[in-house]
Design a protein around this motif. Sequence first.
Motif, mmCIF file in Angstrom:
data_model
loop_
_atom_site.group_PDB
_atom_site.id
_atom_site.type_symbol
_atom_site.label_atom_id
_atom_site.label_comp_id
_atom_site.label_asym_id
_atom_site.label_seq_id
_atom_site.Cartn_x
_atom_site.Cartn_y
_atom_site.Cartn_z
ATOM 1 N N THR A 170 27.395 -19.538 3.638
ATOM 2 C CA THR A 170 26.418 -18.591 3.147
ATOM 3 C C THR A 170 25.782 -19.179 1.669
ATOM 4 O OG1 THR A 170 27.687 -17.221 1.512
ATOM 5 C CG2 THR A 170 27.765 -16.676 3.646
ATOM 6 N N ASP A 171 24.454 -18.384 1.238
ATOM 7 C CA ASP A 171 23.911 -18.920 0.359
ATOM 8 C C ASP A 171 24.881 -18.788 -1.049
ATOM 9 O OD1 ASP A 171 21.716 -19.549 1.432
ATOM 10 O OD2 ASP A 171 20.633 -17.760 1.043
ATOM 11 N N SER A 172 25.859 -17.725 -0.897
ATOM 12 C CA SER A 172 26.677 -17.695 -2.001
ATOM 13 C C SER A 172 28.048 -18.280 -2.097
ATOM 14 C CB SER A 172 26.919 -16.067 -2.031
ATOM 15 O OG SER A 172 25.537 -15.161 -2.314
ATOM 16 N N GLY A 173 28.162 -19.297 -1.241
ATOM 17 C CA GLY A 173 29.317 -20.255 -0.973
ATOM 18 C C GLY A 173 29.968 -19.821 0.553
ATOM 19 N N ARG A 174 30.995 -20.449 0.728
ATOM 20 C CA ARG A 174 31.781 -20.431 1.900
ATOM 21 C C ARG A 174 32.632 -19.287 1.996
ATOM 22 N NH1 ARG A 174 36.100 -24.249 4.134
ATOM 23 N NH2 ARG A 174 35.337 -24.779 6.447
ATOM 24 N N VAL A 175 32.761 -18.891 3.250
ATOM 25 C CA VAL A 175 33.718 -17.402 3.431
ATOM 26 C C VAL A 175 34.518 -17.595 4.656
ATOM 27 C CG1 VAL A 175 32.130 -15.986 2.219
ATOM 28 C CG2 VAL A 175 31.746 -16.491 4.611
ATOM 29 N N ARG A 176 35.671 -16.748 4.671
ATOM 30 C CA ARG A 176 36.376 -16.659 5.812
ATOM 31 C C ARG A 176 36.426 -15.072 6.196
ATOM 32 N NH1 ARG A 176 41.490 -15.375 7.829
ATOM 33 N NH2 ARG A 176 42.273 -16.935 9.570
ATOM 34 N N CYS A 177 36.269 -14.702 7.174
ATOM 35 C CA CYS A 177 36.223 -13.227 7.768
ATOM 36 C C CYS A 177 37.250 -13.232 8.827
ATOM 37 C CB CYS A 177 34.947 -12.838 8.184
ATOM 38 S SG CYS A 177 33.644 -12.900 6.653
ATOM 39 N N GLU A 178 37.922 -12.222 8.822
ATOM 40 C CA GLU A 178 39.026 -11.916 10.018
ATOM 41 C C GLU A 178 38.082 -10.737 10.839
ATOM 42 O OE1 GLU A 178 42.646 -10.370 8.493
ATOM 43 O OE2 GLU A 178 43.159 -12.228 7.377
ATOM 44 N N LEU A 179 38.429 -10.887 12.075
ATOM 45 C CA LEU A 179 37.620 -9.919 13.106
ATOM 46 C C LEU A 179 38.470 -8.960 13.744
ATOM 47 C CD1 LEU A 179 35.664 -12.827 14.689
ATOM 48 C CD2 LEU A 179 35.029 -11.545 12.705
ATOM 49 N N GLY A 180 39.617 -8.760 13.086
ATOM 50 C CA GLY A 180 40.474 -7.875 14.035
ATOM 51 C C GLY A 180 39.933 -6.328 13.821
ATOM 52 N N ASP A 181 40.962 -5.301 13.966
ATOM 53 C CA ASP A 181 40.267 -3.854 13.888
ATOM 54 C C ASP A 181 39.667 -3.727 12.510
ATOM 55 O OD1 ASP A 181 41.417 -3.493 16.362
ATOM 56 O OD2 ASP A 181 43.572 -3.054 15.526
ATOM 57 N N ALA A 182 40.114 -4.308 11.464
ATOM 58 C CA ALA A 182 39.547 -4.067 10.103
ATOM 59 C C ALA A 182 39.049 -5.461 9.708
ATOM 60 C CB ALA A 182 40.614 -3.477 9.165
ATOM 61 N N TYR A 183 37.683 -5.489 9.694
ATOM 62 C CA TYR A 183 36.933 -6.696 9.203
ATOM 63 C C TYR A 183 37.397 -6.955 7.618
ATOM 64 C CZ TYR A 183 34.368 -7.725 13.544
ATOM 65 O OH TYR A 183 34.061 -8.064 14.949
ATOM 66 N N ARG A 184 37.835 -8.160 7.446
ATOM 67 C CA ARG A 184 37.784 -8.549 5.890
ATOM 68 C C ARG A 184 37.388 -9.919 5.844
ATOM 69 N NH1 ARG A 184 42.826 -6.152 7.371
ATOM 70 N NH2 ARG A 184 43.831 -8.262 7.665
ATOM 71 N N CYS A 185 36.784 -10.036 4.702
ATOM 72 C CA CYS A 185 36.096 -11.187 4.133
ATOM 73 C C CYS A 185 36.753 -11.700 2.886
ATOM 74 C CB CYS A 185 34.606 -11.120 4.238
ATOM 75 S SG CYS A 185 33.746 -10.945 5.814
ATOM 76 N N GLU A 186 36.644 -13.103 2.676
ATOM 77 C CA GLU A 186 37.202 -13.798 1.298
ATOM 78 C C GLU A 186 36.591 -14.792 1.181
ATOM 79 O OE1 GLU A 186 41.022 -14.818 1.503
ATOM 80 O OE2 GLU A 186 41.125 -15.846 3.068
ATOM 81 N N ARG A 187 36.115 -15.251 -0.248
ATOM 82 C CA ARG A 187 35.460 -16.351 -0.296
ATOM 83 C C ARG A 187 36.620 -17.643 -0.417
ATOM 84 N NH1 ARG A 187 30.691 -16.008 -3.852
ATOM 85 N NH2 ARG A 187 30.302 -13.742 -4.174
#
Length: 754
Positions: A113-130
């Motif tokens: 993204t414009d704000s850097g690289r991210v990883r996002c989990e796509l399970g029941d509860a979506y969660r993202c981290e830089r």
Amino acid sequence: MQALAQTAMPKAPDEAAYDRSLHLREQWMYLTKGLAGPATWIDAERYRYRRTAEGGFEFVVRRVGVSQAQPAFDQQKLASALGNTLGIAIDGRRLPFAEFEYESGERAIRAWTDSGRVRCELGDAYRCERIGDDINKSRPRAWGVVRDLSVPADDTPRRSPDGRYEAFVQGDNLMLRILASGETRTLSRDGSPGDFHDPDTLVWSPDSSRVALYRVRPGLQRRVTRVETSPRDQLQPKLQTQLYPKPGDPVDVERPVIFEAASGKRIDVPDALFANPFQLSPLAFRADGRTLAFRFTERGHQRVRLIEVDARSGATRTVVEERSDTFVNDWWQRSEFHDVGNAGRELLWMSERDGWNHLYLVDGKSGRLRQLTRGPWVVRRIVKVDEARRQVWFAANGREPGDPYMQHVYRVDFDGKNLVHMTPGDGWHEISLSPDLAHYVDTWSRLDQPNVTELRDARDGHLLAEVERGDASALFAAGYKAPETFAAPGRDGKTPIWGLVVRPTHYDPSRKYPVIESIYAGPHDSHVQKKFWPFDAQSSNERLVGAQALADLGFIVVQIDGMGTMNRSKAFHDVAWKNLGDAGFPDRIAWHKAMAARDPSYDIGGGVGIYGASAGGQNALGALEFHPEFYTVAVAYAGCYDNRMDKISWNEQWMGWPVDDSYARASGVDNADKLRGHLLLIVGEQDENVDPASTYQVADALIRAGKDFDLLAVPGAGHGVGRGNGETDRYVQRRKFDFFVRHLLKRQTPDWNQ
């Protein structure tokens, strides 16, 4: 007569016209549906892509044989999770990335993204981290040729394929650890900071018997220093530095060295075949481990060799060589080659030796070449090598009737027979082959044809399904008109020069419109847009919608590919050799005159305006210095105005080495006294691509020559100054608009300080 002339001119744009032009991209950006980008295969049956949808974009997955697409993930949930991580509000229809990677069995994605690289989990509860950039831990190299010695090399031990050894560099020397016993041996003892072994280049032979790496004599650590005058996080200025080698600077000199793992014996490799290197490609062992190979580019870019090394003796030989009296085009995909089976017996190679870029099959032992493609057209890149069927898929242009720049995809056998055209649609094509090479997705378009996406059978190219057909009816209803394509003979009176014409949304053919050229004449590509999507950033750092925004203020805006640019014949390209000041201007001027002869509204009588960025900035300044009888108003962004001040790689490729008087002849600084007309220079003080001092040296030379000009220095801005969508960018764009309205349209601009 004076009254008639005045009525023929467009009226002065008011603030409402400016506002519409400055926000045209946002007004038009989301008015299409079903325009798909190139596909990415997930497995042999499924592929994914992004397509336009109401109000934004959606990411979808398709399965071969199934008519309906499925969402790649829940975009609203992802937007919420990503917004929480980045601390900004995100619309699910406008996620801040265009591409992503699945991981963890498609239960997570990674994206930039414009704000850097991210990883996002796509399970029941979506969660993202830089996340950090863990793709490449190696020491950075400035423009690929000088290592940044202020950054530690990656000394992570490299394990041998059989798991018995680890090799690593310690104190500039190569070490070997025997894992079973823990014993550590020193394989080299003469490394030093001025002649070190580089762990980033270390490779093992497939049988684990040998390890090879480059020994490096470092080049010049030239640093460009920039003052950040107005940082957002503190009152006082900051000092920024960047490793930045320039033409003529000493580069890193690499020499391969091989060690036997069991005995520790060192095998030196004589450098007679790769003396005076500009760059060596990474070392690669062949499958049998008996030889390794690398690609050598000689300083000056007039000779390129593929060199093979005997892993036991260190003896070298040239497998294939390219030689030119001008330059060997070593840029991007033109330097591709493919070692069939990684065995060294056969190589697929690209060459311009017959005057056009084509594919050859090289006998790895004798060096004999078999030409696989031929004719007055250009192979652009290798798409895929099918070793099992002994076929190569490749992208090319100029073989089909019409616009010679249109990219198509073909397949040919290794014997040069059975050349098959795989993309029949009349347009620009990009394909994606399935992993099993059974299918491919073909996405194609033209300036006047919205994207069409098709699934085809890879055996013979027959159509299996039309996956998407873009609908741009709302965009056209809003006033968008496809640019007009036009070709006219260039300087030699016969070679067709191709360009496009953007007219005002409310174009009146009974009026006369001043003409502005958006220029980018960099020899590393051709630059006039061929695809439909009008919001793409081009090498000129302009979008078609940006040209439209300027045209709507009362101009006709054009883009042209003159001689000296790529993707035509070798002779067409060679015009740039030691001659970047040429910029194809004789062809451009001929094109303008031909267009004016057929279109009474195309008014070049009062002079033509011109603007460009980076190399295009150099070109725009050059127009007023070398052709002021034709070009009279120029806006030059972030220009590399003197090729001695710019990055080493791009400039030595076209201007050669050693640095000679051809650099001075092309220099916008040395020729500042020739300037006539009206000039606006724009520079971002934190330009990381072109040394900002290049702009200030032009300003200094113009002052010393007594020339009037305008200079806009933008605090904090980088190389893309004025070419984004933020408030600062719109301010810079407005200043460009003002400059052309005042000096070319000769109308009063609004009082912005009122």
